[in-house]
Design a protein around this motif. Structure first.
Motif, PDB file in Angstrom:
ATOM      1  N   VAL A  48      34.046  -3.556  -7.146  1.00  0.00           N
ATOM      2  CA  VAL A  48      33.267  -3.216  -5.956  1.00  0.00           C
ATOM      3  C   VAL A  48      33.847  -3.896  -4.719  1.00  0.00           C
ATOM      4  CG1 VAL A  48      31.542  -5.076  -6.208  1.00  0.00           C
ATOM      5  CG2 VAL A  48      30.912  -2.977  -5.032  1.00  0.00           C
ATOM      6  N   ILE A  49      33.893  -3.144  -3.621  1.00  0.00           N
ATOM      7  CA  ILE A  49      34.324  -3.716  -2.340  1.00  0.00           C
ATOM      8  C   ILE A  49      33.056  -3.940  -1.535  1.00  0.00           C
ATOM      9  CG2 ILE A  49      35.582  -3.214  -0.187  1.00  0.00           C
ATOM     10  CD1 ILE A  49      37.301  -1.376  -2.325  1.00  0.00           C
ATOM     11  N   ASP A  50      32.730  -5.215  -1.296  1.00  0.00           N
ATOM     12  CA  ASP A  50      31.454  -5.567  -0.691  1.00  0.00           C
ATOM     13  C   ASP A  50      31.746  -6.403   0.562  1.00  0.00           C
ATOM     14  OD1 ASP A  50      28.843  -6.132  -0.204  1.00  0.00           O
ATOM     15  OD2 ASP A  50      28.569  -7.498  -1.894  1.00  0.00           O
ATOM     16  N   GLY A  51      31.969  -5.736   1.684  1.00  0.00           N
ATOM     17  CA  GLY A  51      32.382  -6.451   2.899  1.00  0.00           C
ATOM     18  C   GLY A  51      33.730  -7.105   2.667  1.00  0.00           C
ATOM     19  N   ASN A  52      33.795  -8.423   2.879  1.00  0.00           N
ATOM     20  CA  ASN A  52      35.050  -9.144   2.640  1.00  0.00           C
ATOM     21  C   ASN A  52      35.191  -9.593   1.191  1.00  0.00           C
ATOM     22  OD1 ASN A  52      35.842  -8.985   5.315  1.00  0.00           O
ATOM     23  ND2 ASN A  52      34.613 -10.787   5.869  1.00  0.00           N
ATOM     24  N   ASP A  53      34.138  -9.377   0.407  1.00  0.00           N
ATOM     25  CA  ASP A  53      34.143  -9.827  -0.995  1.00  0.00           C
ATOM     26  C   ASP A  53      34.569  -8.696  -1.928  1.00  0.00           C
ATOM     27  OD1 ASP A  53      32.860 -11.878   0.287  1.00  0.00           O
ATOM     28  OD2 ASP A  53      31.049 -11.843  -0.955  1.00  0.00           O
ATOM     29  N   ARG A  92      44.551 -11.483   2.984  1.00  0.00           N
ATOM     30  CA  ARG A  92      43.955 -12.019   4.216  1.00  0.00           C
ATOM     31  C   ARG A  92      42.649 -11.267   4.497  1.00  0.00           C
ATOM     32  NH1 ARG A  92      46.803 -15.126   7.566  1.00  0.00           N
ATOM     33  NH2 ARG A  92      44.681 -15.863   7.888  1.00  0.00           N
ATOM     34  N   ILE A  93      41.659 -11.984   4.981  1.00  0.00           N
ATOM     35  CA  ILE A  93      40.403 -11.324   5.352  1.00  0.00           C
ATOM     36  C   ILE A  93      40.495 -10.882   6.811  1.00  0.00           C
ATOM     37  CG2 ILE A  93      37.944 -11.715   5.802  1.00  0.00           C
ATOM     38  CD1 ILE A  93      37.858 -13.495   3.330  1.00  0.00           C
TER      39      ILE A  93
END
Ligand SMILES: Cc1cc2nc3c(=O)[nH]c(=O)nc-3n(C[C@H](O)[C@H](O)[C@H](O)COP(=O)(O)OP(=O)(O)OC[C@H]3O[C@@H](n4cnc5c(N)ncnc54)[C@H](O)[C@@H]3O)c2cc1C
Length: 411
Positions: free
Chosen positions: A208-213, A355-356
């Motif tokens: 899952v792609i959850d914002g930056n997480d 990188r975020i």
């Protein structure tokens, strides 16, 4: 280096070292492999066990594919993005090369000992409880000093192969230049039982792609599942004890996968992870020395490619050895060339992704993934990219082409 068959010493009997030893031996080389762990059953603990589909032909080549099929789970990534789900039925399949393959979830506690068994089946000399100490590099050979069960021993070889992992003592001793690139995420992961999703039949691993997480669900054999969560290492919300970490993982998972129930899961392990894991690259060769696997490149584990790149580098080294024997090309230069052409493009993409981007919003992430969600062919390409069956630049081209086409139809 003008002999027909070369004599190798390989330091490190894990995935890179064992696979190189097997393939080189199959091609006529003389191989001794040393491993500092005492037990043939030792294995790497920090791993989430996802072997990308790019590895399938190499697993076949080293005689491990049937074992992996039997003792691991056939798997395929399913991505949950803010724009929708990216999945496709059946195996990974690359239309350009017409190859079909799966990923595999196989625990290192099972995989690593089996690799060493295969070494022995090939009559490869394996020295356990033997550590690299130093090397003297002469014009056409190396003298390697090892601590072999407490006794200093000197061994001679044509080429020394460092497969001794991220902290490679060979590369340190030989002053290999090391480049580091920032990785903004940390991870924690743990093993659970009571996996309720019924996905074992479809063999999907859920990302899952959850914002930056990012969160990962890896089903394993025997009803076990590994859950891992990657997040900003500057976050102030870092649980500090085992109980809080387990709670943290389960809370994050429940929020990110609202359709799944995590209530029945029971943690059956310690919580593993790291706080700081910069991407790390070293030059793959120097005089009479080759680096493979993590010794050469150890990049963001979020990408789940370390084992595959370890296998791939061992395979490229073997291809270079075959060219050296058949066509007299310079063995190590050929390996370097292949490494730069076939591995570096993947690593550069992964390093950039570690990188975020603090400016991104849910909407901008949605916008990024929407063209993929809308185009079946691009969904396959995305899965093939993450499975390392296609290069980032090829995906970018197809993405751009499809996005332009879509912008003309979705005004
Ligand atoms: C948290 C985490 C999760 C990961 N998840 C995945 C994943 O899901 N999929 C994936 O593909 N990759 C994953 N990886 C990466 C993967 O674990 C590594 O890339 C892979 O193990 C590299 O294999 P290797 O053989 O190069 O090195 P290693 O597996 O590190 O092996 C090095 C070997 O060398 C030996 N050694 C070291 N020094 C000496 C010495 N001086 N003398 C003799 N022997 C020595 C060690 O004992 C060891 O056996 C993950 C990594 C981390 C940190």
């Amino acid at each position: 280096m003008n002999k027909n068959n070369l004599n190798f010493i390989i330091v490190g009997a894990s995935i890179a070292g064992c696979s190189a030893a097997i393939m080189l031996k199959k091609n006529g080389a003389l191989v001794t492999i040393i491993e500092r762990s005492e037990s043939i059953d030792s294995y790497k603990k920090l791993c989430t066990h996802f072997i990308q589909p790019i590895s399938t032909p190499i697993l076949q080549e080293i005689g491990l594919l049937d074992f992996v099929k039997e003792n691991g789970l056939k798997s395929k990534a399913k991505f949950y993005t803010p724009a929708g789900v990216i999945e496709s039925s059946g195996p990974y399949s690359d239309k350009e090369t017409s190859t079909e393959s799966y990923a595999y979830n196989i625990e290192r506690s099972v995989l690593d000992p089996e690799l060493r068994k295969i070494l022995l089946e090939h009559d490869i000399e394996l020295k356990m409880n033997a550590s690299f100490k130093e090397v003297t590099i002469a014009e056409d050979h190396c003298i390697v000093t090892i601590d072999d069960n407490g006794k200093n021993t000197k061994l001679e070889c044509d080429v020394l192969i460092a497969a001794d992992g991220r902290t490679s003592s060979v590369s340190k001793f030989c002053n290999f230049q090391q480049q580091e690139f920032q990785n903004d995420r940390l991870t924690i992961f743990a093993y659970f039982e009571g996996y309720p999703f019924g996905e074992l039949e479809t063999h999907q691993s859920h990302f899952v792609i959850d914002g930056n997480d990012m969160g990962f669900i890896y089903p394993l054999k025997k009803g076990k599942v590994l859950l891992s969560w990657y997040y900003d290492n500057k976050s102030e919300n870092k649980p500090s004890n085992q109980e809080d970490r387990i709670k943290f993982i389960l809370e994050k998972m429940s929020n990110a996968f609202p359709d799944f129930s995590f209530d029945s899961l029971k943690c059956i392990s310690n919580v593993y992870g790291y706080n700081h894991f910069p991407n790390q690259l070293r030059n793959p060769i120097s005089k009479n020395i080759a680096l493979i696997g993590d010794a050469c490149a150890s990049v963001d584990p979020l990408s789940g490619v370390g084992c595959s790149m370890a296998l791939k580098s061992a395979s490229l080294l073997t291809e270079a050895y075959i060219s050296f024997k058949q066509d007299g090309v310079s063995f190590l230069d050929e390996y370097l060339k292949k490494y730069q052409e076939e591995i570096m493009p993947h690593l550069n993409g992964i390093i950039a992704d570690s990188r975020i981007n603090y400016n991104q919003t849910k909407e901008s992430i949605q916008k990024k993934y929407l063209p993929i969600i809308r185009d079946k062919s691009l969904r396959d390409d995305y899965l093939n990219l993450t499975g390392r069956l296609i290069y980032p630049k090829d995906f970018q081209k197809r993405y751009l082409f499809s996005s332009i086409k879509q912008s003309k139809t979705h005004i």
